[in-house]
Design a protein around this motif. Structure first.
Motif, PDB file in Angstrom:
ATOM      1  N   GLU A 145       0.808  -1.150  -0.063  1.00 50.38           N
ATOM      2  CA  GLU A 145      -0.120   0.056   0.018  1.00 50.38           C
ATOM      3  C   GLU A 145       0.770   1.208  -0.021  1.00 50.38           C
ATOM      4  OE1 GLU A 145      -2.300  -0.637   3.397  1.00 50.38           O
ATOM      5  OE2 GLU A 145      -3.932  -1.603   2.298  1.00 50.38           O
ATOM      6  N   ALA A 146       1.742   1.302   0.906  1.00 52.24           N
ATOM      7  CA  ALA A 146       2.821   2.071   0.793  1.00 52.24           C
ATOM      8  C   ALA A 146       3.502   2.630  -0.543  1.00 52.24           C
ATOM      9  CB  ALA A 146       4.105   2.080   1.777  1.00 52.24           C
ATOM     10  N   TRP A 147       3.848   1.704  -1.224  1.00 55.51           N
ATOM     11  CA  TRP A 147       4.572   1.742  -2.412  1.00 55.51           C
ATOM     12  C   TRP A 147       3.535   2.049  -3.400  1.00 55.51           C
ATOM     13  CZ3 TRP A 147       9.028   2.235  -4.613  1.00 55.51           C
ATOM     14  CH2 TRP A 147       9.042   1.961  -5.852  1.00 55.51           C
ATOM     15  N   LEU A 148       2.363   1.756  -3.468  1.00 57.84           N
ATOM     16  CA  LEU A 148       1.265   2.185  -4.366  1.00 57.84           C
ATOM     17  C   LEU A 148       0.969   3.753  -4.090  1.00 57.84           C
ATOM     18  CD1 LEU A 148      -0.653   1.590  -6.497  1.00 57.84           C
ATOM     19  CD2 LEU A 148      -2.425   0.827  -4.857  1.00 57.84           C
ATOM     20  N   ASN A 149       0.925   4.231  -2.941  1.00 58.34           N
ATOM     21  CA  ASN A 149       0.646   5.533  -2.716  1.00 58.34           C
ATOM     22  C   ASN A 149       1.978   6.050  -3.137  1.00 58.34           C
ATOM     23  OD1 ASN A 149      -1.689   4.901  -1.319  1.00 58.34           O
ATOM     24  ND2 ASN A 149      -0.719   4.881   0.935  1.00 58.34           N
ATOM     25  N   ILE A 150       3.113   5.864  -3.079  1.00 60.67           N
ATOM     26  CA  ILE A 150       4.231   6.523  -3.519  1.00 60.67           C
ATOM     27  C   ILE A 150       4.121   6.573  -5.050  1.00 60.67           C
ATOM     28  CG2 ILE A 150       6.947   6.611  -4.096  1.00 60.67           C
ATOM     29  CD1 ILE A 150       6.931   5.144  -0.975  1.00 60.67           C
ATOM     30  N   LEU A 151       3.868   5.519  -5.598  1.00 59.69           N
ATOM     31  CA  LEU A 151       3.852   5.736  -7.248  1.00 59.69           C
ATOM     32  C   LEU A 151       2.596   6.587  -7.840  1.00 59.69           C
ATOM     33  CD1 LEU A 151       4.207   1.916  -8.228  1.00 59.69           C
ATOM     34  CD2 LEU A 151       5.835   3.820  -8.377  1.00 59.69           C
ATOM     35  N   VAL A 152       1.388   6.540  -6.942  1.00 61.21           N
ATOM     36  CA  VAL A 152       0.359   7.500  -7.235  1.00 61.21           C
ATOM     37  C   VAL A 152       0.722   9.044  -7.147  1.00 61.21           C
ATOM     38  CG1 VAL A 152      -1.822   8.384  -6.688  1.00 61.21           C
ATOM     39  CG2 VAL A 152      -1.600   5.869  -6.991  1.00 61.21           C
ATOM     40  N   THR A 153       1.611   9.098  -6.150  1.00 67.05           N
ATOM     41  CA  THR A 153       2.063  10.584  -5.873  1.00 67.05           C
ATOM     42  C   THR A 153       3.044  10.800  -6.759  1.00 67.05           C
ATOM     43  OG1 THR A 153       1.795  10.126  -3.388  1.00 67.05           O
ATOM     44  CG2 THR A 153       3.164  12.082  -4.121  1.00 67.05           C
ATOM     45  N   VAL A 154       4.029  10.260  -7.234  1.00 68.38           N
ATOM     46  CA  VAL A 154       4.926  10.409  -8.299  1.00 68.38           C
ATOM     47  C   VAL A 154       4.256  10.508  -9.665  1.00 68.38           C
ATOM     48  CG1 VAL A 154       6.932   9.518  -9.652  1.00 68.38           C
ATOM     49  CG2 VAL A 154       6.875   9.620  -7.141  1.00 68.38           C
ATOM     50  N   GLU A 155       3.250   9.846  -9.912  1.00 69.41           N
ATOM     51  CA  GLU A 155       2.489  10.098 -11.025  1.00 69.41           C
ATOM     52  C   GLU A 155       1.687  11.349 -11.260  1.00 69.41           C
ATOM     53  OE1 GLU A 155      -0.926   8.091 -13.758  1.00 69.41           O
ATOM     54  OE2 GLU A 155      -0.509   7.345 -11.722  1.00 69.41           O
TER      55      GLU A 155
ATOM     56  N   PHE B  98       1.589  16.936 -13.300  1.00 69.70           N
ATOM     57  CA  PHE B  98       1.790  18.396 -13.089  1.00 69.70           C
ATOM     58  C   PHE B  98       2.929  19.132 -13.624  1.00 69.70           C
ATOM     59  CE2 PHE B  98       3.606  21.916 -10.525  1.00 69.70           C
ATOM     60  CZ  PHE B  98       2.517  22.829 -10.662  1.00 69.70           C
ATOM     61  N   TYR B  99       4.141  18.466 -13.813  1.00 71.91           N
ATOM     62  CA  TYR B  99       5.368  19.159 -14.138  1.00 71.91           C
ATOM     63  C   TYR B  99       5.081  19.069 -16.045  1.00 71.91           C
ATOM     64  CZ  TYR B  99       7.438  20.167  -9.990  1.00 71.91           C
ATOM     65  OH  TYR B  99       7.844  20.704  -8.780  1.00 71.91           O
ATOM     66  N   MET B 100       4.577  17.853 -16.450  1.00 72.38           N
ATOM     67  CA  MET B 100       4.386  17.816 -17.732  1.00 72.38           C
ATOM     68  C   MET B 100       3.418  18.944 -18.280  1.00 72.38           C
ATOM     69  SD  MET B 100       6.670  15.660 -18.849  1.00 72.38           S
ATOM     70  CE  MET B 100       5.893  15.676 -20.521  1.00 72.38           C
ATOM     71  N   GLY B 101       2.381  18.950 -17.513  1.00 74.47           N
ATOM     72  CA  GLY B 101       1.377  20.316 -17.913  1.00 74.47           C
ATOM     73  C   GLY B 101       1.931  21.541 -17.819  1.00 74.47           C
ATOM     74  N   GLU B 102       2.798  21.723 -17.024  1.00 76.14           N
ATOM     75  CA  GLU B 102       3.831  23.193 -17.029  1.00 76.14           C
ATOM     76  C   GLU B 102       4.310  23.166 -18.150  1.00 76.14           C
ATOM     77  OE1 GLU B 102       4.802  25.718 -14.861  1.00 76.14           O
ATOM     78  OE2 GLU B 102       2.802  25.101 -13.678  1.00 76.14           O
ATOM     79  N   VAL B 103       5.149  22.055 -18.688  1.00 76.32           N
ATOM     80  CA  VAL B 103       6.087  22.050 -20.195  1.00 76.32           C
ATOM     81  C   VAL B 103       5.024  22.259 -21.282  1.00 76.32           C
ATOM     82  CG1 VAL B 103       7.449  20.667 -21.572  1.00 76.32           C
ATOM     83  CG2 VAL B 103       7.855  20.746 -18.977  1.00 76.32           C
ATOM     84  N   ILE B 104       3.974  21.622 -21.200  1.00 77.01           N
ATOM     85  CA  ILE B 104       3.052  21.876 -22.352  1.00 77.01           C
ATOM     86  C   ILE B 104       2.700  23.168 -22.276  1.00 77.01           C
ATOM     87  CG2 ILE B 104       0.708  21.203 -23.263  1.00 77.01           C
ATOM     88  CD1 ILE B 104       1.208  18.406 -22.420  1.00 77.01           C
ATOM     89  N   GLY B 105       2.323  23.986 -21.269  1.00 81.01           N
ATOM     90  CA  GLY B 105       1.713  25.181 -21.044  1.00 81.01           C
ATOM     91  C   GLY B 105       2.551  26.275 -21.632  1.00 81.01           C
ATOM     92  N   ARG B 106       3.992  26.000 -21.156  1.00 78.52           N
ATOM     93  CA  ARG B 106       5.057  26.937 -21.666  1.00 78.52           C
ATOM     94  C   ARG B 106       5.523  26.645 -23.005  1.00 78.52           C
ATOM     95  NH1 ARG B 106       8.011  25.356 -16.858  1.00 78.52           N
ATOM     96  NH2 ARG B 106       8.931  23.933 -17.993  1.00 78.52           N
ATOM     97  N   ARG B 107       5.140  25.625 -23.584  1.00 81.70           N
ATOM     98  CA  ARG B 107       5.476  24.796 -24.993  1.00 81.70           C
ATOM     99  C   ARG B 107       7.126  25.222 -25.037  1.00 81.70           C
ATOM    100  NH1 ARG B 107       1.018  27.639 -28.962  1.00 81.70           N
ATOM    101  NH2 ARG B 107      -0.625  26.713 -28.110  1.00 81.70           N
ATOM    102  N   HIS B 108       8.051  24.799 -23.803  1.00 80.67           N
ATOM    103  CA  HIS B 108       9.358  25.021 -23.749  1.00 80.67           C
ATOM    104  C   HIS B 108       9.732  24.182 -22.716  1.00 80.67           C
ATOM    105  CE1 HIS B 108      13.315  26.749 -23.936  1.00 80.67           C
ATOM    106  NE2 HIS B 108      12.824  27.006 -25.364  1.00 80.67           N
ATOM    107  N   PHE B 109      10.738  23.469 -22.639  1.00 82.02           N
ATOM    108  CA  PHE B 109      11.318  22.645 -21.760  1.00 82.02           C
ATOM    109  C   PHE B 109      11.887  23.448 -20.526  1.00 82.02           C
ATOM    110  CE2 PHE B 109      11.060  18.957 -24.689  1.00 82.02           C
ATOM    111  CZ  PHE B 109      10.411  17.985 -23.795  1.00 82.02           C
TER     112      PHE B 109
END
Length: 105
Positions: free
Chosen positions: A74-84, A89-100
């Protein structure tokens, strides 16, 4: 000039006819969703708040999630969900900026 005015009027009439169904649907939902609360709504809220569980009941239900009672899987699953979630969130930031790297200035 009169032909131009006639064309503009015809275009405006077409736009009104095309927009009428969408506006009717918008107003139908706006009357329900954007109306202020009624006194009966406050009575319902007060009644619902009285029926909610006490703090002791909530602690009893959430006791499993205290530090010592979570299994490793359960702890491992919680960690994986948090990382996802953080990754999306960060990929949305990159898409919004249109620049890495940062914003283009």
């Amino acid at each position: 000039m009169s032909q131009l005015v006639a064309k503009v009027q015809a275009l405006a009439n077409k736009m009104v006819v095309a927009a009428r169904p969408q506006l009717a649907e918008f107003w139908r939902y706006a009357k329900v969703e954007l109306s202020p609360p009624l006194p009966a709504d406050f009575q319902k809220l007060k009644k619902t708040a009285g029926e909610t569980a006490s703090a002791k009941d909530v602690k009893a239900r959430l006791g499993k999630f205290s530090i010592g009672q979570v299994t490793v899987s359960e702890a491992w699953l919680n960690i994986l969900v948090t990382v996802e979630v953080i990754t999306w969130f960060y990929m949305g930031e990159v898409i919004g900026r249109r620049h890495f790297v940062g914003y283009k200035v």
